[in-house]
Design a protein around this motif. Structure first.
Motif, PDB file in Angstrom:
ATOM      1  N   VAL A 128      -2.450  -9.757   3.477  1.00 30.14           N
ATOM      2  CA  VAL A 128      -3.654  -9.639   2.519  1.00 30.14           C
ATOM      3  C   VAL A 128      -4.910  -9.336   3.002  1.00 30.14           C
ATOM      4  O   VAL A 128      -5.776  -8.466   2.883  1.00 30.14           O
ATOM      5  N   MET A 129      -5.104 -10.113   3.947  1.00 27.93           N
ATOM      6  CA  MET A 129      -6.576 -10.380   4.672  1.00 27.93           C
ATOM      7  C   MET A 129      -6.561  -9.125   5.639  1.00 27.93           C
ATOM      8  O   MET A 129      -7.776  -8.568   5.663  1.00 27.93           O
ATOM      9  N   PHE A 130      -5.798  -8.597   6.123  1.00 28.67           N
ATOM     10  CA  PHE A 130      -5.728  -7.435   7.069  1.00 28.67           C
ATOM     11  C   PHE A 130      -6.000  -6.163   6.240  1.00 28.67           C
ATOM     12  O   PHE A 130      -6.916  -5.596   6.443  1.00 28.67           O
ATOM     13  N   GLU A 131      -4.863  -6.101   5.140  1.00 29.30           N
ATOM     14  CA  GLU A 131      -5.382  -4.984   4.255  1.00 29.30           C
ATOM     15  C   GLU A 131      -6.417  -4.923   3.409  1.00 29.30           C
ATOM     16  O   GLU A 131      -7.269  -3.861   2.925  1.00 29.30           O
ATOM     17  N   PRO A 136      -9.933 -11.270   0.175  1.00 26.74           N
ATOM     18  CA  PRO A 136      -8.698 -11.619  -0.688  1.00 26.74           C
ATOM     19  C   PRO A 136      -9.305 -11.894  -2.214  1.00 26.74           C
ATOM     20  O   PRO A 136     -10.390 -12.144  -2.394  1.00 26.74           O
ATOM     21  N   ARG A 137      -8.217 -11.869  -3.020  1.00 29.45           N
ATOM     22  CA  ARG A 137      -8.637 -12.169  -4.369  1.00 29.45           C
ATOM     23  C   ARG A 137      -8.318 -13.545  -4.673  1.00 29.45           C
ATOM     24  O   ARG A 137      -7.787 -14.332  -3.743  1.00 29.45           O
ATOM     25  N   GLU A 138      -8.930 -14.278  -5.599  1.00 29.42           N
ATOM     26  CA  GLU A 138      -8.678 -15.695  -5.858  1.00 29.42           C
ATOM     27  C   GLU A 138      -7.076 -15.992  -5.834  1.00 29.42           C
ATOM     28  O   GLU A 138      -6.916 -16.963  -5.413  1.00 29.42           O
ATOM     29  N   THR A 139      -6.237 -15.270  -6.364  1.00 35.17           N
ATOM     30  CA  THR A 139      -5.204 -15.282  -6.718  1.00 35.17           C
ATOM     31  C   THR A 139      -4.364 -15.258  -5.214  1.00 35.17           C
ATOM     32  O   THR A 139      -3.587 -16.217  -5.149  1.00 35.17           O
ATOM     33  N   ASP A 140      -4.651 -14.518  -4.540  1.00 32.59           N
ATOM     34  CA  ASP A 140      -4.108 -14.479  -3.036  1.00 32.59           C
ATOM     35  C   ASP A 140      -4.447 -15.886  -2.259  1.00 32.59           C
ATOM     36  O   ASP A 140      -3.663 -16.529  -1.669  1.00 32.59           O
TER      37      ASP A 140
END
Length: 189
Positions: A128-131, A136-140
């Motif tokens: 997620v951090m890469f893409e 990131p979203r809060e949910t991530d």
């Protein structure tokens, strides 16, 4: 997609390194017993190798991630960047040094689901951090924290992304041959 550009500058080796690169290469040789081909390529711009070595050491020593977790992060980034050299090197380290379970290593190398919930959450958040380019979203983040990680480790993932991007991209333009030490874990994306 394979990089077709290859730098023409000669690698910096213990035999021909300039004053800035030599101490970095000597330090690697003392610590590892050899100078990895990747380092010789990165030393063409000593600031790249110095920054990589410093950031890598800080991540290894201060990230709060266990050795297997560190390898999951590095392998995930290297796979996403398509870096065969780093995938080979970190696969060997995962297998022989950091004690990553074989089924976890195989899953990461083959881009399949990781059969360990905590390590799967770590790999997913790293991706997620890469893409998302670090957005990131809060949910991530909530899912990452729910897996037992600390908020400070979000920044440690940023550090790992920085050092692996340095090495992965340098390898893309240098095309180093995989060292014998890592050849038994060769990977092609």
């Amino acid at each position: 997609m394979a990089a077709d550009y290859k730098m023409t500058l000669a690698p910096q080796t213990l035999d021909n390194a300039d004053a800035k690169a030599r101490p970095l290469l000597e330090g690697a040789n003392e610590k590892m017993g050899f100078v990895p081909n990747m380092y010789e390529g990165m030393a063409k711009a000593p600031g790249v190798l110095s920054t990589y070595l410093h950031g890598y050491e800080l991540f290894r020593n201060d990230s709060g991630f266990t050795p297997p977790e560190q390898e999951v992060v590095f392998l995930t980034i290297s796979r996403l960047n398509g870096c065969g050299y780093c995938m080979s090197a970190h696969s060997m380290l995962a297998d022989k040094v950091s004690q990553v379970p074989a089924e976890v290593l195989e899953a990461i190398r083959e881009d399949k689901p990781i059969p360990d919930a905590r390590l799967a959450a770590l790999a997913e958040f790293t991706q997620v951090m890469f893409e998302s380019r670090g957005m990131p979203r809060e949910t991530d983040v909530e899912a990452f924290l729910a897996a037992g990680f600390e908020e400070q480790q979000v920044l440690q993932i940023v550090l790992a992304l920085a050092v692996k991007t340095l090495s992965n991209y340098a390898n893309h333009v240098n095309h180093p041959e995989v060292d014998d030490a890592f050849a038994g874990h060769a990977w092609q994306g």
